[in-house]
Write a protein that holds these residues in place. Structure first.
Motif, PDB file in Angstrom:
ATOM      1  N   SER A 306      49.821  41.414  47.648  1.00 28.51           N
ATOM      2  CA  SER A 306      48.586  42.144  47.956  1.00 28.51           C
ATOM      3  C   SER A 306      47.375  41.225  47.857  1.00 28.51           C
ATOM      4  O   SER A 306      46.437  41.333  48.667  1.00 28.51           O
ATOM      5  CB  SER A 306      48.420  43.338  47.019  1.00 28.51           C
ATOM      6  OG  SER A 306      48.319  42.921  45.666  1.00 28.51           O
ATOM      7  N   GLU A 307      47.370  40.307  46.872  1.00 31.76           N
ATOM      8  CA  GLU A 307      46.271  39.355  46.763  1.00 31.76           C
ATOM      9  C   GLU A 307      46.217  38.458  47.995  1.00 31.76           C
ATOM     10  O   GLU A 307      45.146  38.252  48.583  1.00 31.76           O
ATOM     11  CB  GLU A 307      46.440  38.505  45.502  1.00 31.76           C
ATOM     12  CG  GLU A 307      46.150  39.243  44.205  1.00 31.76           C
ATOM     13  CD  GLU A 307      46.457  38.403  42.977  1.00 31.76           C
ATOM     14  OE1 GLU A 307      45.764  38.551  41.953  1.00 31.76           O
ATOM     15  OE2 GLU A 307      47.419  37.598  43.022  1.00 31.76           O
ATOM     16  N   ASN A 309      47.525  38.972  50.971  1.00 31.30           N
ATOM     17  CA  ASN A 309      47.253  39.743  52.177  1.00 31.30           C
ATOM     18  C   ASN A 309      45.756  39.994  52.339  1.00 31.30           C
ATOM     19  O   ASN A 309      45.232  39.991  53.460  1.00 31.30           O
ATOM     20  CB  ASN A 309      47.998  41.074  52.140  1.00 31.30           C
ATOM     21  CG  ASN A 309      47.803  41.881  53.415  1.00 31.30           C
ATOM     22  OD1 ASN A 309      48.082  41.425  54.515  1.00 31.30           O
ATOM     23  ND2 ASN A 309      47.295  43.097  53.256  1.00 31.30           N
ATOM     24  N   THR A 310      45.063  40.179  51.232  1.00 34.25           N
ATOM     25  CA  THR A 310      43.616  40.425  51.290  1.00 34.25           C
ATOM     26  C   THR A 310      42.847  39.127  51.492  1.00 34.25           C
ATOM     27  O   THR A 310      42.038  39.000  52.419  1.00 34.25           O
ATOM     28  CB  THR A 310      43.135  41.121  49.998  1.00 34.25           C
ATOM     29  OG1 THR A 310      43.820  42.374  49.859  1.00 34.25           O
ATOM     30  CG2 THR A 310      41.639  41.372  50.042  1.00 34.25           C
ATOM     31  N   LYS A 313      42.592  37.015  54.869  1.00 37.60           N
ATOM     32  CA  LYS A 313      41.844  37.527  56.012  1.00 37.60           C
ATOM     33  C   LYS A 313      40.511  36.811  56.210  1.00 37.60           C
ATOM     34  O   LYS A 313      39.926  36.851  57.286  1.00 37.60           O
ATOM     35  CB  LYS A 313      41.604  39.034  55.859  1.00 37.60           C
ATOM     36  CG  LYS A 313      42.843  39.901  56.016  1.00 37.60           C
ATOM     37  CD  LYS A 313      42.490  41.374  55.920  1.00 37.60           C
ATOM     38  CE  LYS A 313      43.677  42.275  56.300  1.00 37.60           C
ATOM     39  NZ  LYS A 313      44.761  42.205  55.340  1.00 37.60           N
ATOM     40  N   GLN A 428      38.491  44.696  60.393  1.00 37.27           N
ATOM     41  CA  GLN A 428      38.954  44.622  59.011  1.00 37.27           C
ATOM     42  C   GLN A 428      37.973  45.284  58.053  1.00 37.27           C
ATOM     43  O   GLN A 428      38.378  45.927  57.079  1.00 37.27           O
ATOM     44  CB  GLN A 428      39.205  43.160  58.633  1.00 37.27           C
ATOM     45  CG  GLN A 428      40.438  42.590  59.311  1.00 37.27           C
ATOM     46  CD  GLN A 428      40.505  41.079  59.278  1.00 37.27           C
ATOM     47  OE1 GLN A 428      39.506  40.396  59.050  1.00 37.27           O
ATOM     48  NE2 GLN A 428      41.686  40.529  59.535  1.00 37.27           N
ATOM     49  N   PHE A 433      38.411  46.595  54.044  1.00 41.86           N
ATOM     50  CA  PHE A 433      38.641  45.276  53.457  1.00 41.86           C
ATOM     51  C   PHE A 433      37.926  45.104  52.124  1.00 41.86           C
ATOM     52  O   PHE A 433      38.528  44.604  51.156  1.00 41.86           O
ATOM     53  CB  PHE A 433      38.197  44.171  54.419  1.00 41.86           C
ATOM     54  CG  PHE A 433      38.235  42.798  53.796  1.00 41.86           C
ATOM     55  CD1 PHE A 433      39.434  42.103  53.729  1.00 41.86           C
ATOM     56  CD2 PHE A 433      37.099  42.224  53.231  1.00 41.86           C
ATOM     57  CE1 PHE A 433      39.484  40.846  53.126  1.00 41.86           C
ATOM     58  CE2 PHE A 433      37.143  40.975  52.641  1.00 41.86           C
ATOM     59  CZ  PHE A 433      38.337  40.281  52.589  1.00 41.86           C
ATOM     60  N   GLN A 435      36.824  47.231  49.928  1.00 39.94           N
ATOM     61  CA  GLN A 435      37.420  48.035  48.859  1.00 39.94           C
ATOM     62  C   GLN A 435      38.686  47.360  48.338  1.00 39.94           C
ATOM     63  O   GLN A 435      38.914  47.273  47.123  1.00 39.94           O
ATOM     64  CB  GLN A 435      37.734  49.445  49.365  1.00 39.94           C
ATOM     65  CG  GLN A 435      36.521  50.358  49.508  1.00 39.94           C
ATOM     66  CD  GLN A 435      35.678  50.061  50.727  1.00 39.94           C
ATOM     67  OE1 GLN A 435      36.147  49.426  51.685  1.00 39.94           O
ATOM     68  NE2 GLN A 435      34.436  50.520  50.735  1.00 39.94           N
ATOM     69  N   ASP A 436      39.506  46.842  49.264  1.00 42.00           N
ATOM     70  CA  ASP A 436      40.715  46.126  48.847  1.00 42.00           C
ATOM     71  C   ASP A 436      40.358  44.847  48.085  1.00 42.00           C
ATOM     72  O   ASP A 436      41.020  44.500  47.099  1.00 42.00           O
ATOM     73  CB  ASP A 436      41.564  45.763  50.075  1.00 42.00           C
ATOM     74  CG  ASP A 436      42.187  46.970  50.739  1.00 42.00           C
ATOM     75  OD1 ASP A 436      42.290  48.023  50.081  1.00 42.00           O
ATOM     76  OD2 ASP A 436      42.560  46.863  51.925  1.00 42.00           O
ATOM     77  N   LEU A 437      39.312  44.154  48.542  1.00 39.61           N
ATOM     78  CA  LEU A 437      38.909  42.909  47.886  1.00 39.61           C
ATOM     79  C   LEU A 437      38.501  43.161  46.441  1.00 39.61           C
ATOM     80  O   LEU A 437      38.911  42.429  45.534  1.00 39.61           O
ATOM     81  CB  LEU A 437      37.740  42.279  48.653  1.00 39.61           C
ATOM     82  CG  LEU A 437      37.221  40.940  48.114  1.00 39.61           C
ATOM     83  CD1 LEU A 437      38.264  39.844  48.347  1.00 39.61           C
ATOM     84  CD2 LEU A 437      35.896  40.570  48.770  1.00 39.61           C
ATOM     85  N   LYS A 439      39.378  45.568  44.526  1.00 37.17           N
ATOM     86  CA  LYS A 439      40.495  46.021  43.691  1.00 37.17           C
ATOM     87  C   LYS A 439      41.130  44.842  42.954  1.00 37.17           C
ATOM     88  O   LYS A 439      41.815  45.037  41.940  1.00 37.17           O
ATOM     89  CB  LYS A 439      41.547  46.723  44.548  1.00 37.17           C
ATOM     90  CG  LYS A 439      41.147  48.107  45.029  1.00 37.17           C
ATOM     91  CD  LYS A 439      42.232  48.703  45.929  1.00 37.17           C
ATOM     92  CE  LYS A 439      41.801  50.044  46.487  1.00 37.17           C
ATOM     93  NZ  LYS A 439      42.820  50.607  47.427  1.00 37.17           N
ATOM     94  N   LEU A 440      40.917  43.623  43.454  1.00 37.06           N
ATOM     95  CA  LEU A 440      41.465  42.439  42.798  1.00 37.06           C
ATOM     96  C   LEU A 440      40.744  42.133  41.488  1.00 37.06           C
ATOM     97  O   LEU A 440      41.298  41.443  40.627  1.00 37.06           O
ATOM     98  CB  LEU A 440      41.357  41.225  43.724  1.00 37.06           C
ATOM     99  CG  LEU A 440      42.002  41.337  45.109  1.00 37.06           C
ATOM    100  CD1 LEU A 440      41.871  40.008  45.854  1.00 37.06           C
ATOM    101  CD2 LEU A 440      43.465  41.738  45.001  1.00 37.06           C
TER     102      LEU A 440
END
Length: 476
Positions: A306-307, A309-310, A313, A428, A433, A435-437, A439-440
């Motif tokens: 997941s890291e 994949n984010t 990008k 993206q 994107f 929000q996913d970033l 989350k790390l």
């Protein structure tokens, strides 16, 4: 406290290294920081000196400061900052200089220059007439009013970035279209020539990323609503030299991470000094990553799917800056690269990267500052070749003081600033994107700072760190 199982696991990963290089030193720290640029050096000072946490700072160069580059004339002792030019007086930025007894001033020491617009592809003069200074500043003031309602969404980071169905439409349109929509074209030359050029052809970049290269605080600085300052002596490097002296042996210079293990209990890093080949094992409760999360930089970190994949990008610009010496330049000149189609007053027309943005006289003998904007893959060698080719074009076209064949640029200084200006596609962004970033942040005992998570301005990165540090300290 680190669990015994984690410590045993961490030390176990060092055994193959020990067989090759001898038993490594083992350091135990509260927080280990990767990267001694603006965000990493500042965070290290605050964590250690203000919050009494033990730290280790890993820096691949032999100095701190990242994009700060100060040239010192060996004959006169005069300094010239060919990297970061000045600091925005964001939040408590001036106080940070004061704690190291570094005096600051707002006066500019740059000489008055004659700007000549030239198409560096052809060497032909571009009969471009920018708006008057008053019109440009009026446009910047109007620009600030337009973007002020969005500030908390993008500055000093993306903590409050809106959900996909609430993203302002203006964020995702090309910046040139945005400036036209609000009648801000008169501000484009100033935006571009200061910091906007870092993203390349800024007219084509999504507005939200152009705002990260020239946004709220830059607009305030240009219109007098926020101060700009620099040290009164020693150049901008003076601050980071003082930080280095303060941190002492807590900094591992000329070093990079070669192996890592990150869990919810803490982290273990193997760090190699590339000059001595010495390996140090650092076991810490928290990791702060203060370098751009490129594929090369992240390879030694054990990224989860997941890291990766984010972070994968992101695309970047590569900026290069340096000082070149050649007597055929006209002193007191600022050679600025614009396409011929910018004439006579097309304010939203710019060169595509990779390109040399300018050659600018420094006031020091025959030294000119050169700015080179590269794309994602541009290398230092390619940047130097591009600078030489642009110089050759200017020379052959008679734009310099003498038409002498086969002249070579002599590099008095050179620095790579990048990768930087991290950005992703509009699609993206729409797919969540950021929000996913974010989350790390905090996952696997790891926190993230730097331009990809904030903006590429020194003091704005400090402001971002000020908000991030309390989160890092939770549970320590």
């Amino acid at each position: 406290m680190l669990s015994l199982a984690f410590i045993v696991l961490s030390l176990g990963t060092a055994l193959p290294l020990a067989a090759a290089t001898g038993l490594p030193d083992v350091l135990h720290r509260d927080v280990v920081v990767i990267g001694g640029g603006a965000s990493g050096a500042y965070a290290a000072v605050r964590l250690r000196d203000d919050f009494n946490k033990s730290i280790a700072l890993i820096e691949k160069r032999d100095r701190l400061g990242g994009m700060v580059n100060t040239y010192v004339d060996e004959k006169t002792g005069a300094t010239y900052d060919y990297g970061v030019q000045s600091f925005l007086n964001v939040s408590k930025a001036a106080e940070f200089f004061a704690r190291f007894n570094i005096s600051i001033g707002s006066g500019s020491t740059s000489p008055s220059l004659i700007t000549e617009y030239i198409d560096f592809n052809t060497g032909k003069k571009v009969d471009f007439t920018p708006p008057s200074s008053s019109k440009q500043l009026a446009a910047i003031a109007k620009f600030l009013k337009v973007i002020e309602p969005w500030e908390s969404m993008l500055s000093p980071g993306y903590w409050n970035f809106p959900q996909t169905n609430n993203i302002p439409e203006d964020f995702l349109i090309p910046f040139g279209e945005f400036l036209t929509k609000y009648g801000l074209e008169d501000g484009a030359p100033l935006i571009y020539s200061t910091t906007g050029l870092g993203v390349g052809n800024m007219s084509e970049v999504a507005t939200m990323f152009a705002l990260q290269s020239f946004g709220w605080d830059m607009a305030r600085g240009m219109t007098g609503k926020m101060g700009l300052f620099s040290p009164t002596s020693g150049g901008n490097q003076a601050l980071y030299n003082a930080i280095a002296k303060n941190l002492g042996d807590d900094v591992l210079y000329s070093s990079t991470v070669i192996d890592s293990r990150r869990t919810e209990f803490g982290v273990s890093l193997a760090v190699r000094n590339h000059k001595t080949n010495k390996v140090t094992r650092i076991i810490a409760r928290r990791l702060l990553v203060a370098i751009e999360p490129t594929e090369v930089n992240m390879k030694p970190l054990d990224l989860s799917p997941s890291e990766w994949n984010t972070l994968s990008k992101f695309t970047y610009s590569n900026e290069f800056t340096g000082l070149v010496d050649n007597a055929v330049f006209n002193t007191s000149y600022y050679y600025f690269n614009l396409p011929s189609t910018a004439a006579p007053n097309h304010y939203l027309v710019f060169q595509d990267e990779p390109m040399v943005a300018s050659f600018q006289y420094t006031g020091l003998e025959h030294l000119f500052r050169v700015m080179i904007i590269g794309n994602t893959t541009s290398t230092a060698d390619e940047a130097k070749v591009l600078a030489q080719n642009s110089f050759n074009t200017l020379l052959k076209s008679g734009r310099l003081s003498k038409s002498i064949r086969d002249q070579k640029l002599s590099w008095a200084a050179f620095s790579m600033h990048g990768p930087m200006h991290a950005r992703v596609s509009v699609d993206q962004v729409k797919c969540g994107f950021f929000q996913d970033l974010y989350k790390l942040q905090g996952a696997r005992s790891t926190w993230w700072t730097g331009g990809a998570f904030s903006a590429n301005f020194q003091t704005q990165l400090w402001q971002f760190d000020d908000g991030l540090i309390p989160k890092i300290l939770e549970g320590l």
